[in-house]
Scaffold this active site. Sequence first.
Site, mmCIF file in Angstrom:
data_model
loop_
_atom_site.group_PDB
_atom_site.id
_atom_site.type_symbol
_atom_site.label_atom_id
_atom_site.label_comp_id
_atom_site.label_asym_id
_atom_site.label_seq_id
_atom_site.Cartn_x
_atom_site.Cartn_y
_atom_site.Cartn_z
ATOM 1 N N GLY A 370 0.826 -1.198 0.000
ATOM 2 C CA GLY A 370 0.000 0.000 0.000
ATOM 3 C C GLY A 370 0.857 1.244 0.000
ATOM 4 O O GLY A 370 2.075 1.194 0.158
ATOM 5 N N GLY A 372 0.526 5.733 0.955
ATOM 6 C CA GLY A 372 -0.269 6.861 1.426
ATOM 7 C C GLY A 372 0.611 8.059 1.670
ATOM 8 O O GLY A 372 1.761 8.117 1.221
ATOM 9 N N ASP A 488 -7.948 7.942 15.499
ATOM 10 C CA ASP A 488 -8.113 7.727 14.059
ATOM 11 C C ASP A 488 -8.697 6.349 13.777
ATOM 12 O O ASP A 488 -8.240 5.637 12.881
ATOM 13 C CB ASP A 488 -6.770 7.893 13.340
ATOM 14 C CG ASP A 488 -6.945 8.137 11.839
ATOM 15 O OD1 ASP A 488 -8.045 8.583 11.438
ATOM 16 O OD2 ASP A 488 -5.991 7.895 11.077
#
Length: 690
Positions: A370, A372, A488
Amino acid sequence: MQKNKMVDLRAIFWFVVISSCAVAAPTCIQRSDFFKANGPYDINLRAMLSSLPSRVKDNEGFYKTPFKPGPNIAHGLGMCSRGTTTQDCSDCITSVSHTLLHTCPNQAEAIDWSSGDSLCLVRYSNHLINGSLDEDIIWAEYIEYKYNTSFGQTNLTEFKSTWQALMDRVINKVDGSLYANSIQELGSFPFRSIYAIAQCNKDLTKLNCEKCLQHLRIDNRSCCRGIQVGYIARTSCFMRWDLQPFLGLFINGMLPTPPSELDNGHSNTTKKDGKNISTGSIVAIAVVSVVVSTVLLALGYAVSRRRKAYQSFASENGYFSVSRRPRRPYGTASPDDATDDLTASSGSLRFDFRAIKAATSNFHKSNKLGHGGFGAVYKGMFPNGTEVAAKRLSKPSDQGEPEFKNEVLLVARLQHKNLVGLLGFSVEGEEKILVYEFVPNKSLDHFLFDPIKRVQLDWPRRHNIIEGITRGILYLHQDSRLTIIHRDLKASNILLDAEMNPKIADFGLARNFRVNQTEANTGRVVGTFGYMPPEYVANGQFSTKSDVYSFGVLILEIIGGKKNSSFHQIDGSVSNLVTHVWRLRNNGSLLELVDPAIGENYDKDEVIRCIHIGLLCVQENPDDRPSMSTIFRMLTNVSITLPVPQPPGFFFRERSEPNPLAERLLPGPSTSMSFTCSVDDASITSVRPR
């Protein structure tokens, strides 16, 4: 004619330094259940541990409690290294037991090897401890250049090959007692020989013992290859080696003490009681003693100043400090000055960047899991087969560095089966990497919001995920040593293991509270819009009830299979998931929320109860929201009557109506946050009160 008995000054010097400075700290299993203080399991555990030292002593250095069926049974295992005296063995087991209880409070399963000459193992669990090859945890502790032997490249190469040959011999010598020792000569070294022992838990088979030791032989390449003195262990076996005999196991094989460098055949001596002692040796020993004392005092003063400076920094930033661990698993490196405070304060393990680079095939794109705003996440595999997830901070990223430090300082002390385990970190130049346990099924959002994969989430599995997340947050808020606010919580930060059990991840925004602190304020509001409660967005105020709000949104997403952000406008009015569910409640049609992928085979009362709990979590007033302990009781005890929920925060009105809360917000830039083992397509939104 009797030779003069000389003293090896190098050995004396390093013995004094090592015996004064080497202190081992305990480790614990990263994932386990938790128990209540003074509850049935706690009482049984302490009773079992109190009898363990005598049982190990009376059973030739190894004892495992017999299996007993039933709840709250504490199973234990203790083992001492061969050659340890019965009293030292008993004292070692007692010491490690007390340390584990102190280090792992309320943790139902823990394990640790001691260090030093009295090497021993203590393990306890609320599950059966069987004789299988259990290799989840690896210890490595060693002292570099204990005897100050000069290592040229030739010597180092010889030492490595000799060590490998010695370990092969030891493994081949393992007998029915699952123990062996051996000596290997070193032709070009002052100390001439390496002394080694290998030992396994006595409940292993001989075949599994050999397998365990072979793994240790391989582990050595990553942690301590070329190290003169040390031990390396797994849950079921250990190896130990030294350049001097130890524990009385090598009396017949002991070689003569090598001559002192000061002995040139003409030294002056003093004769007393028939023994010759070199005058030069006496003077040198006195000088060495003074030097050692001075060095130790200076080191103590420097460490004290550094610790005080860090504690001041930690207090100001809401962090906390713990003791440093000398144990190091695969590919870990000795901390340097740049990361010493970070290592010492977190208790976490610093990995060698080269080891991570090799494990991820130089961060090859095929291993990328991934990406980000923080950086990319890569799958890695160490030589022993251990899989990890390496989160690599983007080099020009200023946003990720505070989060990086926060995770290292905070997450290293969190141990729960519903939290992703932080294995360590790496800092080298501009490279900053977090190393996590590898979780194979990526994140919850990859299943929940995928039209094909969502069918794998039937209602029992979704309910299990909700309950597991509850346990994880409850641990953060109440059962860990500090009150920790995640800040979060969202579907992309919930990872799923091979059995689809949830693990909370990404603690970059987490904050811990001091004792008796219930809330805090911040001028920098960060998080994911839609999961943040109104008091946090508008005023920067956060507490445990902030996580409760986020959890409520998450419950509704899990049941509905839709993102909170997917509700834009319904019947001419601005909406979100919370508003949509509130309207369904007012219309008496809560079951319309249920994801069609669940099918018709589910407990409708249980689903409605979970929706009700979700609405209680997202109430506008933080005081109205239940605590996580109350939520857990609501989920697990259907006899508890649920209160009537009040209107939620961020309840959207008709488009024509003013929204006072929205008018107070000034949206900031939006960037995607990364997380372990998955790509987070939700965004982090930074907003500030106007």
